[in-house]
Design a protein around this motif. Structure first.
Motif, PDB file in Angstrom:
ATOM      1  N   VAL A 220       0.882  -1.173   0.000  1.00 51.81           N
ATOM      2  CA  VAL A 220       0.000   0.000   0.000  1.00 51.81           C
ATOM      3  C   VAL A 220       0.917   1.219   0.000  1.00 51.81           C
ATOM      4  O   VAL A 220       1.355   1.682   1.047  1.00 51.81           O
ATOM      5  CB  VAL A 220      -0.958   0.035   1.219  1.00 51.81           C
ATOM      6  N   PRO A 221       1.251   1.726  -1.194  1.00 53.34           N
ATOM      7  CA  PRO A 221       2.205   2.829  -1.305  1.00 53.34           C
ATOM      8  C   PRO A 221       1.717   4.106  -0.630  1.00 53.34           C
ATOM      9  O   PRO A 221       0.513   4.357  -0.530  1.00 53.34           O
ATOM     10  CB  PRO A 221       2.327   3.048  -2.817  1.00 53.34           C
ATOM     11  N   GLY A 222       2.692   4.893  -0.193  1.00 50.66           N
ATOM     12  CA  GLY A 222       2.359   6.155   0.459  1.00 50.66           C
ATOM     13  C   GLY A 222       3.354   7.243   0.129  1.00 50.66           C
ATOM     14  O   GLY A 222       4.309   7.037  -0.629  1.00 50.66           O
ATOM     15  N   VAL A 223       3.131   8.375   0.731  1.00 53.05           N
ATOM     16  CA  VAL A 223       3.979   9.542   0.546  1.00 53.05           C
ATOM     17  C   VAL A 223       5.222   9.403   1.435  1.00 53.05           C
ATOM     18  O   VAL A 223       5.154   8.837   2.523  1.00 53.05           O
ATOM     19  CB  VAL A 223       3.189  10.837   0.873  1.00 53.05           C
ATOM     20  N   LYS A 224       6.334   9.923   0.956  1.00 56.95           N
ATOM     21  CA  LYS A 224       7.559   9.917   1.756  1.00 56.95           C
ATOM     22  C   LYS A 224       7.357  10.745   3.019  1.00 56.95           C
ATOM     23  O   LYS A 224       6.688  11.765   3.000  1.00 56.95           O
ATOM     24  CB  LYS A 224       8.727  10.484   0.954  1.00 56.95           C
ATOM     25  N   ARG A 225       7.997  10.311   4.107  1.00 57.45           N
ATOM     26  CA  ARG A 225       7.924  11.050   5.366  1.00 57.45           C
ATOM     27  C   ARG A 225       8.867  12.249   5.360  1.00 57.45           C
ATOM     28  O   ARG A 225       8.653  13.218   6.073  1.00 57.45           O
ATOM     29  CB  ARG A 225       8.266  10.120   6.525  1.00 57.45           C
ATOM     30  N   SER A 226       9.915  12.141   4.561  1.00 56.71           N
ATOM     31  CA  SER A 226      10.886  13.226   4.410  1.00 56.71           C
ATOM     32  C   SER A 226      11.578  13.009   3.070  1.00 56.71           C
ATOM     33  O   SER A 226      11.519  11.910   2.504  1.00 56.71           O
ATOM     34  CB  SER A 226      11.907  13.214   5.549  1.00 56.71           C
ATOM     35  N   PRO A 227      12.249  14.022   2.543  1.00 55.64           N
ATOM     36  CA  PRO A 227      12.903  13.864   1.234  1.00 55.64           C
ATOM     37  C   PRO A 227      13.949  12.747   1.192  1.00 55.64           C
ATOM     38  O   PRO A 227      14.152  12.140   0.150  1.00 55.64           O
ATOM     39  CB  PRO A 227      13.568  15.224   0.998  1.00 55.64           C
ATOM     40  N   ASP A 228      14.583  12.445   2.331  1.00 55.99           N
ATOM     41  CA  ASP A 228      15.618  11.407   2.333  1.00 55.99           C
ATOM     42  C   ASP A 228      15.090  10.033   2.758  1.00 55.99           C
ATOM     43  O   ASP A 228      15.856   9.120   3.010  1.00 55.99           O
ATOM     44  CB  ASP A 228      16.800  11.831   3.212  1.00 55.99           C
ATOM     45  N   ASP A 229      13.787   9.866   2.822  1.00 51.75           N
ATOM     46  CA  ASP A 229      13.165   8.589   3.189  1.00 51.75           C
ATOM     47  C   ASP A 229      13.427   7.565   2.087  1.00 51.75           C
ATOM     48  O   ASP A 229      12.975   7.726   0.959  1.00 51.75           O
ATOM     49  CB  ASP A 229      11.662   8.796   3.376  1.00 51.75           C
TER      50      ASP A 229
ATOM     51  N   ASP B  38       9.356  -0.079  -8.967  1.00 49.00           N
ATOM     52  CA  ASP B  38       8.986  -1.086  -9.965  1.00 49.00           C
ATOM     53  C   ASP B  38       9.670  -2.425  -9.693  1.00 49.00           C
ATOM     54  O   ASP B  38       9.051  -3.481  -9.830  1.00 49.00           O
ATOM     55  CB  ASP B  38       9.318  -0.597 -11.376  1.00 49.00           C
ATOM     56  N   ALA B  39      10.929  -2.383  -9.299  1.00 49.04           N
ATOM     57  CA  ALA B  39      11.656  -3.623  -8.991  1.00 49.04           C
ATOM     58  C   ALA B  39      11.093  -4.265  -7.720  1.00 49.04           C
ATOM     59  O   ALA B  39      10.967  -5.493  -7.645  1.00 49.04           O
ATOM     60  CB  ALA B  39      13.146  -3.347  -8.853  1.00 49.04           C
ATOM     61  N   ARG B  40      10.750  -3.454  -6.732  1.00 48.88           N
ATOM     62  CA  ARG B  40      10.123  -3.991  -5.512  1.00 48.88           C
ATOM     63  C   ARG B  40       8.818  -4.695  -5.858  1.00 48.88           C
ATOM     64  O   ARG B  40       8.542  -5.798  -5.391  1.00 48.88           O
ATOM     65  CB  ARG B  40       9.826  -2.874  -4.512  1.00 48.88           C
ATOM     66  N   THR B  41       8.028  -4.024  -6.692  1.00 46.46           N
ATOM     67  CA  THR B  41       6.732  -4.592  -7.080  1.00 46.46           C
ATOM     68  C   THR B  41       6.910  -5.898  -7.831  1.00 46.46           C
ATOM     69  O   THR B  41       6.211  -6.885  -7.561  1.00 46.46           O
ATOM     70  CB  THR B  41       5.945  -3.579  -7.935  1.00 46.46           C
ATOM     71  N   ALA B  42       7.853  -5.936  -8.754  1.00 42.73           N
ATOM     72  CA  ALA B  42       8.107  -7.171  -9.507  1.00 42.73           C
ATOM     73  C   ALA B  42       8.544  -8.292  -8.575  1.00 42.73           C
ATOM     74  O   ALA B  42       8.104  -9.449  -8.728  1.00 42.73           O
ATOM     75  CB  ALA B  42       9.169  -6.920 -10.582  1.00 42.73           C
ATOM     76  N   LEU B  43       9.395  -7.986  -7.611  1.00 46.08           N
ATOM     77  CA  LEU B  43       9.851  -9.010  -6.675  1.00 46.08           C
ATOM     78  C   LEU B  43       8.708  -9.502  -5.792  1.00 46.08           C
ATOM     79  O   LEU B  43       8.554 -10.706  -5.580  1.00 46.08           O
ATOM     80  CB  LEU B  43      11.010  -8.487  -5.819  1.00 46.08           C
ATOM     81  N   VAL B  44       7.884  -8.600  -5.301  1.00 41.73           N
ATOM     82  CA  VAL B  44       6.749  -9.010  -4.468  1.00 41.73           C
ATOM     83  C   VAL B  44       5.777  -9.861  -5.288  1.00 41.73           C
ATOM     84  O   VAL B  44       5.245 -10.854  -4.793  1.00 41.73           O
ATOM     85  CB  VAL B  44       6.049  -7.799  -3.828  1.00 41.73           C
ATOM     86  N   GLN B  45       5.578  -9.518  -6.550  1.00 46.00           N
ATOM     87  CA  GLN B  45       4.719 -10.345  -7.407  1.00 46.00           C
ATOM     88  C   GLN B  45       5.299 -11.751  -7.549  1.00 46.00           C
ATOM     89  O   GLN B  45       4.565 -12.738  -7.518  1.00 46.00           O
ATOM     90  CB  GLN B  45       4.546  -9.694  -8.780  1.00 46.00           C
ATOM     91  N   GLU B  46       6.606 -11.832  -7.693  1.00 44.33           N
ATOM     92  CA  GLU B  46       7.270 -13.130  -7.794  1.00 44.33           C
ATOM     93  C   GLU B  46       7.112 -13.928  -6.498  1.00 44.33           C
ATOM     94  O   GLU B  46       6.794 -15.118  -6.519  1.00 44.33           O
ATOM     95  CB  GLU B  46       8.753 -12.901  -8.093  1.00 44.33           C
ATOM     96  N   LEU B  47       7.323 -13.256  -5.356  1.00 45.79           N
ATOM     97  CA  LEU B  47       7.252 -13.937  -4.058  1.00 45.79           C
ATOM     98  C   LEU B  47       5.839 -14.383  -3.696  1.00 45.79           C
ATOM     99  O   LEU B  47       5.666 -15.346  -2.946  1.00 45.79           O
ATOM    100  CB  LEU B  47       7.799 -13.029  -2.952  1.00 45.79           C
ATOM    101  N   THR B  48       4.829 -13.706  -4.211  1.00 47.21           N
ATOM    102  CA  THR B  48       3.439 -14.066  -3.902  1.00 47.21           C
ATOM    103  C   THR B  48       2.787 -14.897  -4.998  1.00 47.21           C
ATOM    104  O   THR B  48       1.603 -15.229  -4.910  1.00 47.21           O
ATOM    105  CB  THR B  48       2.596 -12.804  -3.625  1.00 47.21           C
TER     106      THR B  48
END
Length: 188
Positions: free
Chosen positions: A23-32, A99-109
């Motif tokens: 569930v994507p969200g907004v960064k808490r700070s610019p360096d998050d 995008d890479a995180r999403t692809a990996l999570v799709q693979e893992l699930t």
């Protein structure tokens, strides 16, 4: 029992990055680095995904470091296969772009993946943190402006602490109360 967060900062940011992928969200700070920032509104991290995952009632507290380590191992493998470099300043899963995180999570699930139940379960708990705030009393979550409950439009209870719904959602009563129903709502 109160929820805690993992003691290891690498575990925390890794699991936050996973939750942000669900569930994507907004960064808490610019360096998050944990939150990719692909959304303009709060997501699973701000909704308390780590508090849910670390809640003693869930029983995962002792497994969180291992899960983060496994997730980072998969991220390293994903980067090797994709032939891209990871920033060594952060854990491997955190170093992946969204995008890479999403692809990996799709693979893992994926149903064929041997660890599917683990990652699907973690994803489910991250979603629950956003959709229902199971780690907080509902009234408290609403007082704090919980992002998921706010998005769903859940209103605060009446002054006496009870929720009442004076309007029928289908604009009509669907059924009358059975004549033998007790005052507490139980069937007689």
């Amino acid at each position: 029992m109160a929820a805690t967060t993992p003691a290891d900062p690498a575990t925390t940011v890794t699991l936050e990055a996973f939750a942000d992928t669900i569930v994507p969200g907004v960064k808490r700070s610019p360096d998050d680095r944990a939150i990719a920032g692909v959304e303009d509104d709060p997501g699973a991290v701000q909704a308390g995904a780590l508090a849910v995952l670390a809640h003693p009632a869930l029983g995962l507290t002792e497994a969180l470091d291992g899960m983060a380590g496994l997730l980072n191992m998969h991220a390293q493998q994903h980067a090797r296969v994709g032939r891209f470099a990871l920033d060594p300043a952060v854990p491997p899963f955190v170093a992946l772009d969204f995008d890479a995180r999403t692809a990996l999570v799709q693979e893992l699930t994926d149903p064929a993946h041997p660890e599917r139940e683990v990652w699907f379960g973690v994803a489910l708990f991250c979603t629950m943190a956003f959709d229902s705030a199971p780690h907080l009393p509902t009234g408290e979550a609403l007082e704090q402006g919980h992002p998921g409950l706010s998005l769903l439009g859940l209103r605060r209870p009446d002054p006496d602490g009870f929720w009442r719904f004076p309007h029928f959602s289908y604009q009509r009563r669907l059924a009358c109360v059975h004549p033998h129903t007790t005052a507490t709502g139980s069937p007689a």
